[in-house]
Scaffold this motif. Sequence first.
Motif, PDB file in Angstrom:
ATOM      1  N   VAL A 112       0.838  -1.199   0.000  1.00  0.00           N
ATOM      2  CA  VAL A 112       0.000   0.000   0.000  1.00  0.00           C
ATOM      3  C   VAL A 112       0.878   1.257   0.000  1.00  0.00           C
ATOM      4  N   GLU A 113       1.968   1.230   0.774  1.00  0.00           N
ATOM      5  CA  GLU A 113       2.887   2.367   0.824  1.00  0.00           C
ATOM      6  C   GLU A 113       3.537   2.601  -0.547  1.00  0.00           C
ATOM      7  N   ILE A 114       3.983   1.538  -1.206  1.00  0.00           N
ATOM      8  CA  ILE A 114       4.586   1.662  -2.533  1.00  0.00           C
ATOM      9  C   ILE A 114       3.582   2.214  -3.520  1.00  0.00           C
ATOM     10  N   ASP A 115       2.342   1.728  -3.467  1.00  0.00           N
ATOM     11  CA  ASP A 115       1.303   2.208  -4.371  1.00  0.00           C
ATOM     12  C   ASP A 115       1.044   3.701  -4.164  1.00  0.00           C
ATOM     13  N   PHE A 116       0.974   4.130  -2.920  1.00  0.00           N
ATOM     14  CA  PHE A 116       0.746   5.551  -2.615  1.00  0.00           C
ATOM     15  C   PHE A 116       1.882   6.416  -3.140  1.00  0.00           C
ATOM     16  N   LEU A 117       3.131   5.991  -2.909  1.00  0.00           N
ATOM     17  CA  LEU A 117       4.287   6.767  -3.353  1.00  0.00           C
ATOM     18  C   LEU A 117       4.382   6.800  -4.877  1.00  0.00           C
ATOM     19  N   LEU A 118       4.040   5.693  -5.535  1.00  0.00           N
ATOM     20  CA  LEU A 118       4.044   5.677  -7.006  1.00  0.00           C
ATOM     21  C   LEU A 118       3.024   6.666  -7.563  1.00  0.00           C
ATOM     22  N   GLN A 119       1.820   6.656  -7.012  1.00  0.00           N
ATOM     23  CA  GLN A 119       0.784   7.574  -7.483  1.00  0.00           C
ATOM     24  C   GLN A 119       1.177   9.030  -7.238  1.00  0.00           C
ATOM     25  N   CYS A 141      14.786   7.656 -11.452  1.00  0.00           N
ATOM     26  CA  CYS A 141      14.026   7.896 -12.679  1.00  0.00           C
ATOM     27  C   CYS A 141      12.821   8.791 -12.431  1.00  0.00           C
ATOM     28  N   LYS A 142      12.170   9.136 -13.541  1.00  0.00           N
ATOM     29  CA  LYS A 142      10.865   9.793 -13.524  1.00  0.00           C
ATOM     30  C   LYS A 142       9.870   8.807 -14.109  1.00  0.00           C
ATOM     31  N   ILE A 143       8.678   8.783 -13.552  1.00  0.00           N
ATOM     32  CA  ILE A 143       7.648   7.849 -14.004  1.00  0.00           C
ATOM     33  C   ILE A 143       6.888   8.475 -15.160  1.00  0.00           C
ATOM     34  N   ASN A 144       6.874   7.774 -16.300  1.00  0.00           N
ATOM     35  CA  ASN A 144       6.136   8.249 -17.470  1.00  0.00           C
ATOM     36  C   ASN A 144       4.680   7.824 -17.409  1.00  0.00           C
ATOM     37  N   SER A 145       4.434   6.570 -17.087  1.00  0.00           N
ATOM     38  CA  SER A 145       3.066   6.074 -17.012  1.00  0.00           C
ATOM     39  C   SER A 145       3.028   4.803 -16.176  1.00  0.00           C
ATOM     40  N   LYS A 150      -0.043  -4.157 -15.579  1.00  0.00           N
ATOM     41  CA  LYS A 150       0.660  -4.035 -14.296  1.00  0.00           C
ATOM     42  C   LYS A 150       2.136  -3.740 -14.513  1.00  0.00           C
ATOM     43  N   GLU A 151       2.394  -2.661 -15.278  1.00  0.00           N
ATOM     44  CA  GLU A 151       3.747  -2.239 -15.585  1.00  0.00           C
ATOM     45  C   GLU A 151       3.928  -0.755 -15.292  1.00  0.00           C
ATOM     46  N   LYS A 190       7.777  -4.423 -14.079  1.00  0.00           N
ATOM     47  CA  LYS A 190       6.507  -4.964 -13.603  1.00  0.00           C
ATOM     48  C   LYS A 190       6.266  -4.448 -12.187  1.00  0.00           C
ATOM     49  N   LEU A 191       5.024  -4.058 -11.907  1.00  0.00           N
ATOM     50  CA  LEU A 191       4.698  -3.517 -10.583  1.00  0.00           C
ATOM     51  C   LEU A 191       4.936  -4.537  -9.476  1.00  0.00           C
ATOM     52  N   ASN A 192       4.750  -5.817  -9.777  1.00  0.00           N
ATOM     53  CA  ASN A 192       4.964  -6.854  -8.758  1.00  0.00           C
ATOM     54  C   ASN A 192       6.434  -7.029  -8.400  1.00  0.00           C
ATOM     55  N   ASP A 193       7.350  -6.552  -9.267  1.00  0.00           N
ATOM     56  CA  ASP A 193       8.777  -6.692  -9.004  1.00  0.00           C
ATOM     57  C   ASP A 193       9.335  -5.551  -8.156  1.00  0.00           C
ATOM     58  N   ILE A 194       8.577  -4.472  -7.968  1.00  0.00           N
ATOM     59  CA  ILE A 194       9.066  -3.326  -7.201  1.00  0.00           C
ATOM     60  C   ILE A 194       9.108  -3.691  -5.718  1.00  0.00           C
ATOM     61  N   VAL A 195      10.265  -3.493  -5.120  1.00  0.00           N
ATOM     62  CA  VAL A 195      10.483  -3.842  -3.719  1.00  0.00           C
ATOM     63  C   VAL A 195      10.422  -2.623  -2.817  1.00  0.00           C
ATOM     64  N   ASP A 196      10.922  -1.479  -3.310  1.00  0.00           N
ATOM     65  CA  ASP A 196      10.934  -0.266  -2.504  1.00  0.00           C
ATOM     66  C   ASP A 196      10.987   0.948  -3.432  1.00  0.00           C
ATOM     67  N   ILE A 197      10.547   2.083  -2.911  1.00  0.00           N
ATOM     68  CA  ILE A 197      10.570   3.329  -3.664  1.00  0.00           C
ATOM     69  C   ILE A 197      10.834   4.470  -2.692  1.00  0.00           C
ATOM     70  N   THR A 198      11.691   5.396  -3.100  1.00  0.00           N
ATOM     71  CA  THR A 198      11.913   6.604  -2.314  1.00  0.00           C
ATOM     72  C   THR A 198      11.797   7.799  -3.248  1.00  0.00           C
TER      73      THR A 198
END
Length: 113
Positions: A46-53, A77-81, A87-88, A103-111
Amino acid sequence: MDKYNKDRGTIKWTSLMLPEHVQLVKELWKEDERVEKGIMDEQKAVEIDFLLQRAWNDNLTVELTYHNGFDHERRRCKINSICSVRKELHGTEEATKHTFTVKLNDIVDITIH
């Protein structure tokens, strides 16, 4: 005769190895040290999803940590889409300006930076 026919083992082969061969051997050994992805708990997802959005909506630079099949890899990086059907995540690397897909399922962490 036995003392004259003594094999030197790996010593005699090291002089025949080029630096490219040494690099290939190191890469093969690295494949043996494969890191498993692991299971992510729901709160972290949920935290990764919030930070990605947030990063996508505000056009922020992020550092992604994701599992590439063998090990964890980091990209700034910068997120394009974000494609929810496939689920990418599509992004552009900050330093090289190369685009990539994770792939979104492969993301382990985001800052966010």
